[in-house]
Design a protein around this motif. Structure first.
Motif, mmCIF file in Angstrom:
data_model
loop_
_atom_site.group_PDB
_atom_site.id
_atom_site.type_symbol
_atom_site.label_atom_id
_atom_site.label_comp_id
_atom_site.label_asym_id
_atom_site.label_seq_id
_atom_site.Cartn_x
_atom_site.Cartn_y
_atom_site.Cartn_z
ATOM 1 N N CYS A 8 1.263 25.391 -4.307
ATOM 2 C CA CYS A 8 0.174 25.734 -5.454
ATOM 3 C C CYS A 8 -1.343 25.253 -5.047
ATOM 4 C CB CYS A 8 0.533 25.304 -6.991
ATOM 5 S SG CYS A 8 1.863 26.481 -7.457
ATOM 6 N N ASP A 9 -1.184 23.952 -4.715
ATOM 7 C CA ASP A 9 -2.672 23.285 -4.305
ATOM 8 C C ASP A 9 -3.272 23.731 -3.284
ATOM 9 O OD1 ASP A 9 -2.336 21.825 -6.818
ATOM 10 O OD2 ASP A 9 -1.730 20.024 -5.777
ATOM 11 N N LEU A 10 -2.583 24.604 -2.139
ATOM 12 C CA LEU A 10 -2.976 25.058 -0.984
ATOM 13 C C LEU A 10 -3.126 26.458 -0.888
ATOM 14 C CD1 LEU A 10 -0.134 23.110 1.270
ATOM 15 C CD2 LEU A 10 -2.647 22.445 0.636
ATOM 16 N N GLU A 30 -6.532 32.966 -6.767
ATOM 17 C CA GLU A 30 -5.909 32.509 -8.019
ATOM 18 C C GLU A 30 -4.745 33.300 -8.174
ATOM 19 O OE1 GLU A 30 -7.116 32.819 -12.850
ATOM 20 O OE2 GLU A 30 -8.621 32.740 -11.304
ATOM 21 N N SER A 64 5.163 23.370 -4.876
ATOM 22 C CA SER A 64 4.732 22.673 -3.579
ATOM 23 C C SER A 64 3.629 23.242 -2.822
ATOM 24 C CB SER A 64 5.983 22.354 -2.616
ATOM 25 O OG SER A 64 6.278 23.414 -1.806
ATOM 26 N N ASN A 122 2.995 24.073 3.081
ATOM 27 C CA ASN A 122 1.764 24.694 3.834
ATOM 28 C C ASN A 122 2.322 26.022 4.389
ATOM 29 O OD1 ASN A 122 -0.745 24.726 5.113
ATOM 30 N ND2 ASN A 122 0.391 24.510 6.874
#
Length: 597
Positions: free
Chosen positions: A148-150, A154, A146, A120
């Motif tokens: 990337c999804d947050l 793009e 760790s 985060n």
């Protein structure tokens, strides 16, 4: 000191301050001379001299500039233009500086990310950077993954060291295909020195890191001011073990080398056992320190090379009085140049004559040339004290107050470029301080000064504390703890540990069903960087709060981690990852240094 000693000191101070002021006087906010212009002039004067030194190679000024030029052409190929931002997430390596220098050659701003953060925190820094392109160290691909999804936007990742995976680009191959000639200066035409060159991050006091804007004026100032103070030159070699993403190492320390024709010895990380051997091997003449680094060196076993080195001056901050003289005596250090400053701030102090414990000096007779004042401070309310007319009071010699710096946008030294988030800027500005309409930067630091003008650091104000030379936000730590099952309340604060700079993290927890103490360490290790993980835990049945539901911390800080003061269960988070009851035996071992943290 005596009359003649005082006279000698004042003559030295005047001579040095005049020389330093003269050597940075050309840096002006409205000038079109930018950081890359300044550095290209230095390259042209020292083409064949070494600029960066690593374990296996020496990089000349010509080679470093050629690489920076390739990075600039790479950025142009990506469609980047002046004002765009590229996130730089790298470990210490010789390419680090040429990468951001190359980007600056076409007016692109590099956002230098702390390479210790993940998840985060990393995603937050990427999100607020304004970048949609990132350069990533091969060693940090897992950390990047760790986050990337947050990430909100793009992001196009370009990875070094042949570690590019699916959806990523090979940065080394892309750069190697570019021409090494300097790009036309037209790409940065029209930019003035008061505009951004870099973005660096600071923890602040709000939890997650904030992006500080580093203008070309400040970049050039940091690159030159301390090198000038130490009179660095082409024969000097700076031992660089501090992170290059931070201003102390990446600008002030690097400046000792590349702004004066010297070299920077780039080490990936600091090793207390190998440090002096490396200094001798690489013929270091300077090194950049933080206080904790010096404590580690003092704690290490003696080695023959610790007095065979050629270091003539050490420069840095955080060298506390209890370490200073022991360090100088043991390692035969000719000169210590302690300084004080903040990445985003406008308050700067430097101790030119190595007075032990002092972070800088402003001679009383030269006070008019500086913007620094100490204002009387209410420690309980954590605000400067104002009189009936609403004005602040300057402290007397020996009295503790908050350091503030008068803001002057027309003076390179006294500008406040602040944070990317403008709302955060107002929190750092104190207005109507000594007269209506004046504005001063709040450092958030408590200091005192003596009658001779020497300044001494006392402590940070508020919840943020420093540990392992990093700022730790209690809000960020509490938030991470709050995500762990069974934690109902987390009150985080710093406590002093004998023999260590700053304060170690301690958390008072109120827990309920589902709380598993053994699993807490694993959770914390995933959620927080090492320096932010609490060292001590106190398990309470309830948390004391104010009428506005703010946690009370004064009593907790006063109790510390001493079981003699506390009836609640206490735990010590051992470095290897296990939890250990904090009883009298463990407490005494921590205090004596038998157990190292």
């Amino acid at each position: 000191m005596g009359f003649f000693g005082d006279l000698k000191r004042e003559f030295f101070t005047l001579k040095e301050l005049l020389r330093v002021t003269r050597e940075v006087g050309w840096i002006k906010p409205d000038s079109q001379k930018l950081t890359p212009d300044h550095l290209e002039e230095i390259v042209d004067a020292h083409l064949e001299l070494p600029a960066f030194i690593t374990d296996d190679r020496t990089i000349s000024y010509a080679e470093y500039d050629a690489y920076a030029n390739q990075v600039a052409h790479w950025a142009l190929e990506q469609g980047l233009k002046p004002g765009d931002v590229v996130a730089v997430f790298l470990t210490n390596r010789w390419e680090y500086v040429p990468i951001w220098v190359g980007l600056s050659k076409i007016g692109v701003v590099a956002a230098l990310l702390n390479n210790q953060i993940t998840g985060n925190s990393l995603a937050h820094c990427l999100n607020i950077s304004g970048a949609n392109v990132a350069i990533i160290d091969g060693e940090l691909t897992e950390a990047y993954a760790s986050a990337c999804d947050l990430i909100d936007c793009e992001m196009a990742p370009h990875v070094m060291d042949g570690a590019a995976g699916s959806g990523e680009r090979d940065f080394d191959t892309e750069v190697a295909a570019q021409p090494s000639e300097r790009p036309s200066r037209e790409h940065r035409a029209g930019i003035t020195a008061k505009e951004p060159c870099l973005k660096m991050y600071t923890s602040g006091t709000t939890g997650l890191p904030k992006a500080a804007i580093i203008a070309h004026t400040r970049t050039m100032y940091y690159l030159n001011i301390f090198a000038s103070g130490a009179n660095a030159g082409p024969g000097d070699r700076m031992m660089m073990v501090l992170p290059l993403y931070h201003s102390t190492g990446g600008l002030c320390g690097v400046g000792f080398g590349i702004s004066r024709g010297g070299a920077v010895i780039v080490r990936k990380k600091f090793s207390a056992s190998a440090f002096w051997d490396e200094c001798v091997t690489f013929e270091a003449t300077l090194f950049m320190y933080v206080g904790e680094l010096c404590r580690f060196l003092l704690a290490a076993p003696e080695t023959p090379n610790e007095t065979r080195h050629s270091i003539r001056c050490m420069i840095g901050n955080g060298l506390r009085p209890d370490v200073w003289e022991r360090f100088v005596d043991r390692f035969k250090m000719p000169r210590v140049m302690e300084f004080y400053g903040a990445t985003e701030g406008n308050v700067g102090l430097v101790n030119l004559d190595s007075r032990p414990g002092a972070i800088g000096r402003i001679p009383p007779w030269l006070k008019w040339r500086f913007n620094v004042e100490l204002v009387a401070f209410d420690l309980e309310k954590e605000v400067p004290i104002r009189d009936a007319d609403g004005r602040c009071r300057r402290t007397e010699p020996g009295e503790v107050g908050e350091a503030v710096g008068r803001i002057d946008p027309d003076d390179t030294r006294f500008r406040f470029d602040g944070y990317q988030n403008k709302a955060e800027n107002e929190k750092k500005i104190l207005r109507d301080v000594f007269k209506p309409g004046d504005a001063w930067f709040r450092t958030g630091d408590l200091m005192k000064r003596d009658k001779d003008g020497y300044f001494y650091f006392i402590d940070r104000i508020g919840d943020t504390f420093r540990w392992k030379s990093e700022n730790v936000s209690t809000n960020e730590v509490a938030e991470a703890l709050g995500h762990y099952p069974g934690v109902q309340q987390a009150n985080v604060y710093g406590v002093p540990v004998p023999g260590h700079n700053g304060k170690a993290g301690m958390a008072a927890l109120v827990v309920g069903e589902g709380f598993d103490l053994d699993g807490l360490q694993s959770h914390v290790a995933e959620a927080l960087p090492g320096y932010a993980r609490p060292l001590f835990y106190r398990i309470q049945t309830q948390t004391d709060t104010t009428g506005t539901f703010k946690f009370r911390k004064l009593d907790l800080v006063r109790d510390g981690f001493d079981p003699a003061n506390i009836s609640d269960p206490l735990w010590f988070a051992e470095p290897e990852g296990s939890m250990r009851p904090l009883d009298r035996e463990v407490h005494d071992a921590l205090v004596s240094g038998t157990i190292r943290v």
